[in-house]
Enzyme design. Sequence first.
Site, mmCIF file in Angstrom:
data_model
loop_
_atom_site.group_PDB
_atom_site.id
_atom_site.type_symbol
_atom_site.label_atom_id
_atom_site.label_comp_id
_atom_site.label_asym_id
_atom_site.label_seq_id
_atom_site.Cartn_x
_atom_site.Cartn_y
_atom_site.Cartn_z
ATOM 1 N N GLU A 1 -4.897 3.817 6.314
ATOM 2 C CA GLU A 1 -4.497 3.538 4.937
ATOM 3 C C GLU A 1 -5.040 4.637 4.034
ATOM 4 O O GLU A 1 -4.450 4.972 3.024
ATOM 5 C CB GLU A 1 -5.073 2.172 4.545
ATOM 6 C CG GLU A 1 -4.522 1.602 3.284
ATOM 7 C CD GLU A 1 -5.587 1.069 2.384
ATOM 8 O OE1 GLU A 1 -6.192 1.873 1.660
ATOM 9 O OE2 GLU A 1 -5.813 -0.151 2.397
ATOM 10 N N SER B 1 -10.605 -0.675 3.292
ATOM 11 C CA SER B 1 -9.826 -0.785 4.533
ATOM 12 C C SER B 1 -9.434 0.612 4.986
ATOM 13 O O SER B 1 -8.748 1.326 4.254
ATOM 14 C CB SER B 1 -8.536 -1.578 4.302
ATOM 15 O OG SER B 1 -8.817 -2.880 3.904
ATOM 16 N N ARG C 1 0.835 -1.212 0.000
ATOM 17 C CA ARG C 1 0.000 0.000 0.000
ATOM 18 C C ARG C 1 0.871 1.265 0.000
ATOM 19 O O ARG C 1 0.594 2.230 0.706
ATOM 20 C CB ARG C 1 -0.926 0.025 1.229
ATOM 21 C CG ARG C 1 -1.980 -1.065 1.282
ATOM 22 C CD ARG C 1 -2.997 -0.942 0.166
ATOM 23 N NE ARG C 1 -4.137 -1.830 0.365
ATOM 24 C CZ ARG C 1 -4.171 -3.091 -0.038
ATOM 25 N NH1 ARG C 1 -3.151 -3.620 -0.677
ATOM 26 N NH2 ARG C 1 -5.258 -3.819 0.187
HETATM 27 N N1 EPU Z 1 -10.233 -10.405 10.726
HETATM 28 C C1 EPU Z 1 -10.970 -10.437 11.893
HETATM 29 N N2 EPU Z 1 -12.021 -9.581 12.044
HETATM 30 C C2 EPU Z 1 -12.377 -8.712 11.092
HETATM 31 C C3 EPU Z 1 -11.628 -8.661 9.896
HETATM 32 C C4 EPU Z 1 -10.562 -9.512 9.734
HETATM 33 O O1 EPU Z 1 -10.694 -11.223 12.788
HETATM 34 O O2 EPU Z 1 -13.349 -7.981 11.303
HETATM 35 C C5 EPU Z 1 -9.101 -11.335 10.542
HETATM 36 C C6 EPU Z 1 -9.517 -12.735 10.129
HETATM 37 O O3 EPU Z 1 -8.716 -13.643 10.803
HETATM 38 C C7 EPU Z 1 -9.181 -12.797 8.655
HETATM 39 C C8 EPU Z 1 -7.983 -11.874 8.593
HETATM 40 O O4 EPU Z 1 -8.246 -10.856 9.548
HETATM 41 O O5 EPU Z 1 -8.857 -14.072 8.247
HETATM 42 C C9 EPU Z 1 -7.774 -11.247 7.239
HETATM 43 O O6 EPU Z 1 -8.982 -10.615 6.802
HETATM 44 P P1 EPU Z 1 -9.283 -10.353 5.249
HETATM 45 O O7 EPU Z 1 -9.004 -11.569 4.455
HETATM 46 O O8 EPU Z 1 -10.627 -9.719 5.146
HETATM 47 O O9 EPU Z 1 -8.161 -9.339 4.833
HETATM 48 P P2 EPU Z 1 -7.648 -8.034 5.546
HETATM 49 O O10 EPU Z 1 -6.238 -8.249 5.949
HETATM 50 O O11 EPU Z 1 -8.600 -7.574 6.570
HETATM 51 C C10 EPU Z 1 -6.644 -7.080 3.291
HETATM 52 C C11 EPU Z 1 -6.703 -5.794 2.513
HETATM 53 C C12 EPU Z 1 -8.011 -5.679 1.742
HETATM 54 C C13 EPU Z 1 -8.090 -6.857 0.792
HETATM 55 C C14 EPU Z 1 -8.011 -8.153 1.613
HETATM 56 C C15 EPU Z 1 -7.957 -9.362 0.740
HETATM 57 C C16 EPU Z 1 -5.323 -4.223 3.757
HETATM 58 C C17 EPU Z 1 -5.294 -3.020 4.627
HETATM 59 N N3 EPU Z 1 -6.536 -4.665 3.407
HETATM 60 O O12 EPU Z 1 -7.668 -7.011 4.287
HETATM 61 O O13 EPU Z 1 -7.961 -4.499 0.971
HETATM 62 O O14 EPU Z 1 -9.290 -6.831 0.048
HETATM 63 O O15 EPU Z 1 -6.789 -8.172 2.410
HETATM 64 O O16 EPU Z 1 -6.731 -9.413 0.061
HETATM 65 O O17 EPU Z 1 -4.270 -4.750 3.398
HETATM 66 C C18 EPU Z 1 -8.534 -2.185 0.884
HETATM 67 O O18 EPU Z 1 -7.326 -1.947 0.840
HETATM 68 O O19 EPU Z 1 -9.407 -1.264 0.840
HETATM 69 C C19 EPU Z 1 -8.991 -3.558 1.022
HETATM 70 C C20 EPU Z 1 -10.265 -3.887 1.175
#
Ligand code: EPU
Length: 338
Positions: free
Chosen positions: A333, A237, A162
């Site tokens: 972010e 995010s 990012r």
């Molecule tokens: N999780 C929780 N609670 C929540 C959300 C997440 O416990 O409310 C934990 C879960 O264990 C889950 C893990 O976090 O398995 C990862 O969650 P997720 O797969 O939704 O991914 P993320 O790390 O929360 C990132 C990106 C997203 C992108 C997804 C999928 C960032 C800041 N965000 O989210 O990007 O879509 O991975 O690749 O890196 C964005 O940048 O706007 C965005 C949506």
Amino acid sequence: MKILQDISLKQYNTFGINSNAKYFAEINSEEDLRKALSLEEYPDKFIISGGSNMLITGPLDAFVLHINLKGISIVAENENNINLKVSAGENWHELVLWTLERNFGGLENMSLIPGNAGTAPIQNIGAYGVELKDNFVSCEAMNISTQKIETFSKADCNFGYRDSFFKNEGKGKYVITAITLKLTKKNHQINTSYGAIEDELGRNNITNPTLKDISNAVIAIRQRKLPDPKVLGNSGSFFKNPVISKDEFGIFSKAHPEAPFYKVSDDSYKIPAGWLIEQCGYKGKRFGDAGVHKNQALVLVNYNNATGKEILDLACKIITDVKKSFGISISPEVNIIK
Ligand code: EPU
């Protein structure tokens, strides 16, 4: 180019924040952009494109340029690959669909990301195991002070998680006008490494996925977790996932063995900020019209008429509580516009 006054930016930012721009113009060509940037009577210029990665916290006493440059063209092609030049104002998801209709591979994992093509390099957008940099060749950007177009190679952009040159040394100095991407015509690199994609394909009994299958899986996952900005204002995010050192991780994982994590390198670990925020009790919570999304704690939402300041106050409260509970600093972010 027409210069308008006191225009609400509500429809130009996906958070749906109703702040006014003192001056506003639609930029439909490079010529418009050159002219607008050279107008010395409006010293403070502010660039807005898809408006999907910003939180506007008050009225903008500036000249807002809305980037509306359009066009997709094939600039190079061989048996295996195709290079596409995409104007900055093209909607990202519509571009992804355009490539899939022609069976060009590379962008399918990044389906349904809000925003426009020109802003994709600024934060090196990414999702489900793929980042913009994986398909990126170069971009063109207008230098704000000289109004000349400069070309930036992938190396020049200095992409990170990012992050890019345009968020650091290049900040406030350039307006990206077009990007060039390299996509596959055959032997597509199907990427299902992100567990949620495998699960989704499995549920639909798809064992040999096409590009379109991957895109549909990503769309289904995103629609379950992430609110549609047209229905509920948000900026995806809101926070970055924090990266901590091996030593910090050792202490953290002993105290919280159940916490999810990704190993980034031998000395660094990424912790999902969504998990930290959920543990602090914020998931689904609402404070006036500002809130934390019920399906993904990383996303802050505007229920209707929240001001940017209310969303920012909530973000600050979350940052403080996460720090207090876990000793980990999380940071936004999205760009906070003061
Ligand atoms: N999780 C929780 N609670 C929540 C959300 C997440 O416990 O409310 C934990 C879960 O264990 C889950 C893990 O976090 O398995 C990862 O969650 P997720 O797969 O939704 O991914 P993320 O790390 O929360 C990132 C990106 C997203 C992108 C997804 C999928 C960032 C800041 N965000 O989210 O990007 O879509 O991975 O690749 O890196 C964005 O940048 O706007 C965005 C949506």
